[in-house]
Scaffold this active site. Structure first.
Site, mmCIF file in Angstrom:
data_model
loop_
_atom_site.group_PDB
_atom_site.id
_atom_site.type_symbol
_atom_site.label_atom_id
_atom_site.label_comp_id
_atom_site.label_asym_id
_atom_site.label_seq_id
_atom_site.Cartn_x
_atom_site.Cartn_y
_atom_site.Cartn_z
ATOM 1 N N LYS A 62 7.791 -1.965 5.037
ATOM 2 C CA LYS A 62 9.035 -2.547 4.781
ATOM 3 C C LYS A 62 9.983 -1.393 4.042
ATOM 4 O O LYS A 62 11.103 -1.269 4.583
ATOM 5 C CB LYS A 62 8.968 -3.598 3.567
ATOM 6 C CG LYS A 62 8.313 -4.750 4.045
ATOM 7 C CD LYS A 62 8.121 -5.679 2.616
ATOM 8 C CE LYS A 62 7.644 -7.023 3.090
ATOM 9 N NZ LYS A 62 7.211 -7.869 1.976
ATOM 10 N N SER A 78 7.607 -3.230 -1.444
ATOM 11 C CA SER A 78 6.713 -3.894 -2.132
ATOM 12 C C SER A 78 6.113 -5.004 -1.357
ATOM 13 O O SER A 78 7.034 -5.965 -0.585
ATOM 14 C CB SER A 78 7.159 -4.318 -3.461
ATOM 15 O OG SER A 78 6.050 -4.544 -4.286
ATOM 16 N N ASP A 79 4.957 -5.581 -1.645
ATOM 17 C CA ASP A 79 4.626 -6.674 -1.081
ATOM 18 C C ASP A 79 3.380 -7.108 -1.743
ATOM 19 O O ASP A 79 2.649 -6.368 -2.571
ATOM 20 C CB ASP A 79 3.882 -6.609 0.355
ATOM 21 C CG ASP A 79 3.600 -7.775 0.982
ATOM 22 O OD1 ASP A 79 4.513 -8.444 1.661
ATOM 23 O OD2 ASP A 79 2.516 -8.146 1.174
ATOM 24 N N GLN A 80 3.196 -8.639 -1.866
ATOM 25 C CA GLN A 80 2.056 -9.036 -2.560
ATOM 26 C C GLN A 80 1.161 -10.155 -1.895
ATOM 27 O O GLN A 80 1.724 -10.816 -1.262
ATOM 28 C CB GLN A 80 2.666 -9.664 -4.023
ATOM 29 C CG GLN A 80 1.431 -10.133 -5.014
ATOM 30 C CD GLN A 80 2.060 -10.886 -6.158
ATOM 31 O OE1 GLN A 80 2.377 -12.164 -6.049
ATOM 32 N NE2 GLN A 80 2.060 -10.422 -7.114
#
Length: 210
Positions: A62, A78-80
């Protein structure tokens, strides 16, 4: 990873590579001017990919995708991904899928891997970090699950629970060294990576001699 960048008098533009309102609201706490941009990244897991690896890969992808469009900017990605026994749990999207997720997690400990990346294409700077959060869910009955989902409708949240809201009533415990990581952006790590990228958050506050 790239070397730490020197502190500059005029910081580069800062872009949050996300359209998540949760991440935007968290980044606003740092009182830095920033823009947001959609990263347009395929989030499909690869075969055999672990939740931890998936979160890290997507956060960096991203940031790189937005940095390619805005090469002068310092871009945050960011990623979760929620991890139940090594299986990724994404955003449910629908009520029925949220019911399935919460039934699977009741009485269990789920690890939420929140990955972070900061990238500047012009300088070649890249830095990454990962903030795991261990969340223990109560042994919820179906009525509890139904009442919660109808009240909060957390269908855009990985794991089907908003811990910053009513979802806290679903939990027995949260273990983390970065308190905003579960909401979607680990701010302690964000501040650290921004410093490495040349932006010292406290030195950007107005009315203070530098």
């Amino acid at each position: 990873m790239g070397e730490s960048a020197p502190m500059t008098a005029l910081p580069r533009p800062l872009i949050l590579g996300s359209t998540s309102r949760y991440r935007r609201e968290l980044l606003e706490r740092l009182r830095l001017p920033f823009e947001t941009a959609a990263p347009d990244v395929d989030e499909t897991p690869r075969p055999g990919e672990t939740p931890e690896t998936l979160a890290s890969r997507l956060a960096l992808a991203k940031a790189r995708a937005v940095a390619a469009r805005f090469p002068r900017a310092l871009v945050i990605g960011s990623d979760q991904v929620a991890d139940l026994d090594g299986q990724p749990l994404g955003k449910p999207g629908t009520h029925d899928r949220a019911v399935e997720q919460l039934r699977a997690m009741r009485g269990r400990t789920v690890v939420f891997h929140t990955a972070l990346a900061v990238v500047c294409a012009e300088t070649g700077f890249e830095a990454e970090d990962l903030a795991p959060v261990r969340v223990r869910f109560r042994d919820l009955d179906d009525a509890d699950i139904e009442r919660y989902l109808r009240a909060e409708q957390p269908y855009d949240c990985a794991g089907s629970a908003k811990a910053e809201g009513l979802g806290i009533a679903l939990l027995d415990a949260i273990e983390s060294d970065d308190p905003t990581a579960l909401i979607g952006l680990p701010l302690i790590r964000t501040v650290a990576l921004l410093r490495r990228g040349g932006v010292d958050v406290l030195n950007r506050l107005p009315g203070i001699a530098r």
